[in-house]
Design a protein around this motif. Structure first.
Motif, PDB file in Angstrom:
ATOM      1  N   ILE A 175       0.842  -1.198   0.000  1.00 30.89           N
ATOM      2  CA  ILE A 175       0.000   0.000   0.000  1.00 30.89           C
ATOM      3  C   ILE A 175       0.876   1.247   0.000  1.00 30.89           C
ATOM      4  CG2 ILE A 175      -1.770   1.271   1.259  1.00 30.89           C
ATOM      5  CD1 ILE A 175      -2.673  -1.440   2.423  1.00 30.89           C
ATOM      6  N   GLN A 179       0.883   4.205  -2.811  1.00 27.31           N
ATOM      7  CA  GLN A 179       0.657   5.621  -2.496  1.00 27.31           C
ATOM      8  C   GLN A 179       1.838   6.480  -2.953  1.00 27.31           C
ATOM      9  OE1 GLN A 179      -2.168   6.313  -1.548  1.00 27.31           O
ATOM     10  NE2 GLN A 179      -2.996   4.662  -0.290  1.00 27.31           N
ATOM     11  N   LEU A 180       3.048   5.983  -2.744  1.00 28.94           N
ATOM     12  CA  LEU A 180       4.230   6.724  -3.204  1.00 28.94           C
ATOM     13  C   LEU A 180       4.154   6.938  -4.708  1.00 28.94           C
ATOM     14  CD1 LEU A 180       7.173   5.051  -1.245  1.00 28.94           C
ATOM     15  CD2 LEU A 180       6.426   7.438  -1.090  1.00 28.94           C
ATOM     16  N   GLY A 183       2.357   9.874  -5.818  1.00 25.74           N
ATOM     17  CA  GLY A 183       2.855  11.167  -5.383  1.00 25.74           C
ATOM     18  C   GLY A 183       2.760  11.444  -3.900  1.00 25.74           C
ATOM     19  N   ALA A 184       2.384  10.444  -3.068  1.00 27.61           N
ATOM     20  CA  ALA A 184       2.343  10.694  -1.632  1.00 27.61           C
ATOM     21  C   ALA A 184       3.747  11.018  -1.142  1.00 27.61           C
ATOM     22  CB  ALA A 184       1.799   9.474  -0.901  1.00 27.61           C
ATOM     23  N   GLU A 187       7.177  12.235   3.962  1.00 29.45           N
ATOM     24  CA  GLU A 187       8.055  13.060   4.794  1.00 29.45           C
ATOM     25  C   GLU A 187       7.545  14.492   4.915  1.00 29.45           C
ATOM     26  OE1 GLU A 187      11.721  12.203   2.775  1.00 29.45           O
ATOM     27  OE2 GLU A 187      11.277  10.112   3.250  1.00 29.45           O
ATOM     28  N   TYR A 197      -2.297  11.285   4.244  1.00 20.56           N
ATOM     29  CA  TYR A 197      -1.489  10.120   3.891  1.00 20.56           C
ATOM     30  C   TYR A 197      -1.735   8.965   4.859  1.00 20.56           C
ATOM     31  CZ  TYR A 197       0.836  13.344   0.815  1.00 20.56           C
ATOM     32  OH  TYR A 197       1.078  14.255  -0.156  1.00 20.56           O
ATOM     33  N   ALA A 200      -4.939   7.363   3.992  1.00 17.27           N
ATOM     34  CA  ALA A 200      -4.775   6.628   2.730  1.00 17.27           C
ATOM     35  C   ALA A 200      -4.029   5.314   2.946  1.00 17.27           C
ATOM     36  CB  ALA A 200      -4.037   7.491   1.711  1.00 17.27           C
ATOM     37  N   ILE A 203      -6.935   2.983   5.728  1.00 24.06           N
ATOM     38  CA  ILE A 203      -8.200   2.436   5.212  1.00 24.06           C
ATOM     39  C   ILE A 203      -7.965   1.168   4.396  1.00 24.06           C
ATOM     40  CG2 ILE A 203     -10.169   2.910   3.712  1.00 24.06           C
ATOM     41  CD1 ILE A 203     -10.203   5.712   4.916  1.00 24.06           C
TER      42      ILE A 203
END
Ligand SMILES: Nc1ncnc2c1ncn2[C@@H]1O[C@H](COP(=O)(O)OP(=O)(O)O)[C@@H](O)[C@H]1O
Ligand SMILES: [Mg+2]
Lengths: 266, 281
Positions: A175, A179-180, A183-184, A187, A197, A200, A203
């Motif tokens: 997960i 997400q990375l 574009g999560a 940091e 984040y 995200a 959940i």
């Protein structure tokens, strides 16, 4: 990460590894009780030396630091707080802080106890696989079943929890990477984005936990799992001569220590 | 956009007793608008390779170049690689979190810092691309959709940031045949009309063999075959590794075994039909 995957257990073939988990749990419990009965540096030193000796002969001495590290902060904290804030004969005056003789002794005693407690209990988890540990606990809790204590269910829950730690770790990693990729920025210092984040991540993790729980319960029920039914075990725990020898020596140690402490030997 | 792998190797948990080399000296060039298929047995390193495309994993040795520059050179190049290379993981529907489809699809563009008014258009466009009616779906919860629809939401979420390259890890796994066809059609349109570069990891080659340009075959982290799709398919490699062959090629191989003359490497039903007709004539 690998620590979490492998747990604390260090596989091996030492005397301690081959002991029945129940013997180890009982012995550790007795020694933990003993820790609280000890007085003076000689007694603490002897038990400490004994624990170090067992680490060495069990082939888990490389893990002693790993086992102590998480608790070390607590130990140092305990020693310092006790040394500075216990009233008594002042050894060193530093304004508001007064290092007292009584405080120093009390701090060192409590710190020593903590170190012994951590290293003793780690000795059990380092040399016992999680599955054997839960089996041992289940057997020890069996008498409590008579008063309605759900020993088997508790052991099953522990086993399932242990079994799913690596699964959830993998899921978490997946997960996070998804997400990375979108574009999560974990940091980020912005609190609003941090909250976004974290949700995200959490959940999908919860959704997957529920999905897995559902699948597992279906799989268990379709193979006839009934809560509270009597089940047999694939690996039956059996006491060997080494277990009897150790339990007997622990009993003798208890008697001798008690007699000595309460003056029956004079 | 183009991507290049130069002598890329990757070792998981390097320097520990459980270290494991999962990619060995991989060299690849994927040109702008090209469609590359990656095949290989389970554990051959396909997913590991994909995670190098946008810097989720850094090569233990070697470099990954996006339009000629090293994506791991700086934080900014890494961020731009994340935006330009869309990665669709296996079972991407398991990673949905939004309370509405709109929120879910808008997540990428928001993170990449697109302005609010532009995001609306981006979400609408990417939902249309994957065949989700914007008005009908935007306010629904992604968790109550069907499996096929969830996967489309996840794909829309990746496409919304308008990547120039899209990499998909076994995207057809677990879909029914209508869902598979819909997905293949969507990606084909993106590739043909918008010129998006496609990297497609799969076990099933039949549907995409007529569409893709090149094929990479991995085994235990090594390149076993790499080149134009038909050339790689023509070699006995895939059969040796127990991998899927296009149905047309399986028929052709069967006929060849019986001593019949089949030209080239037929990958579509039409092509094998022509071959069979010319045999009959
Ligand atoms: N997170 C990880 N940690 C350690 N080893 C891994 C990890 N992910 C994959 N591997 C190993 O790397 C090899 C390649 O895995 P992967 O890229 O997932 O293969 P594929 O996608 O082709 O099935 C496998 O041997 C796998 O066990
Ligand atoms: Mg994979």
């Amino acid at each position: 990460m690998d620590d979490i995957l492998l747990g604390q257990y260090v596989p091996g073939d030492s005397f301690l590894h081959r002991l029945d988990p129940r013997t180890k749990i009982i012995t550790a419990a007795v020694l933990v009780w003993l820790v609280f009965q000890l007085k003076g540096p000689v007694e603490y030193g002897s038990l400490g030396a004994f624990v170090v000796f067992v680490y060495l002969v069990s082939g888990v001495s490389q893990s002693i630091w790993k086992a102590l590290k998480p608790g070390l902060f607590l130990v140092i904290f305990t020693v310092i707080l006790n040394a500075l804030f216990t009233p008594g004969e002042v050894l060193l005056n530093m304004g508001i802080f007064k290092l007292s003789r009584e405080g120093l002794i009390q701090g060192l005693t409590m710190g020593g106890r903590l170190l012994l407690l951590i290293s003793l209990s780690s000795l059990v988890t380092l040399t016992t696989s999680p599955v054997r540990m839960t089996e041992g606990l289940e057997q020890l809790m069996k008498p409590l079943k008579k008063i309605g204590f759900p020993a088997s269910e508790l052991a099953m829950m522990m086993n399932i929890a242990l079994r799913f730690i690596p699964t959830f770790w993998e899921e978490w990693d997946k997960i996070r990477k998804a997400q990375l990729s979108r574009g999560a920025d974990f940091e980020s210092w912005n609190p609003a984005s941090r909250i976004k984040y974290v949700t995200a991540m959490l959940i999908p993790l919860f959704v997957s936990a529920f999905r897995k729980a559902d699948e597992l319960s279906t799989a268990m029920e379709s193979r006839g799992y009934v809560v509270g039914a009597t089940r047999t075990s694939l690996h039956v725990l059996r006491f060997n001569s080494r277990d009897y020898v150790l339990l007997l020596s622990i009993f003798v140690l208890l008697v001798v220590f008690g007699a000595q402490r309460y003056g029956l030997l004079k | 956009m183009s991507i290049e792998f130069r002598n890329v190797s990757y070792i998981y948990s390097k320097g520990t007793p459980i270290a494991r080399q999962s990619l060995k000296d991989i060299n690849l060039t994927i040109n702008n608008g090209e469609w590359l298929v990656v095949m290989g047995p389970t554990g051959s390193g396909k997913s590991t390779l994909l995670q190098h495309l946008n810097g989720l994993l850094k090569p233990t040795a070697g470099t990954v170049l996006l339009d000629g520059s090293d994506i791991n050179a700086a934080k900014s190049s890494l961020k731009s690689a994340r935006e330009k290379v869309g990665l669709v993981f296996q079972y991407p529907e398991h990673q949905l979190f939004g309370s509405t489809v709109f929120e879910e699809v808008a997540y990428g563009p928001e993170n990449f810092g697109f302005p609010k008014d532009e995001i609306l258009g981006m979400v609408e466009a990417s939902m249309n691309t994957v065949g989700l009616d914007f008005a009908k779906f935007k306010d629904r919860s992604p968790h109550e959709l069907s499996g096929g629809e969830k996967r489309r939401v996840a794909l829309a979420g990746v496409l919304a940031s308008r990547p120039g390259i899209i990499a998909l890890d076994e995207p057809t796994a677990g879909l029914d045949s209508a869902g598979k066809k819909h997905l293949v059609d969507t990606i084909t349109r993106l590739n043909r009309e918008s010129g998006i570069t496609v990297i497609w990891v799969t076990h099933e080659i039949t549907e995409i063999a007529p569409l893709a340009d090149s094929l990479l075959v991995l085994e235990q982290g090594n390149t076993r075959g790499y080149g134009p799709l038909r050339d790689t398919l023509a070699s006995p490699l895939l059969g040796e590794l127990g991998l899927d062959l296009p149905v047309a090629l399986q028929i052709a191989n069967g006929l060849r075994k019986q001593g019949k003359q089949i030209q080239g490497c037929p990958v579509t039903i039409d092509e094998i039909e022509q071959e069979i007709l010319s045999l009959v004539r």
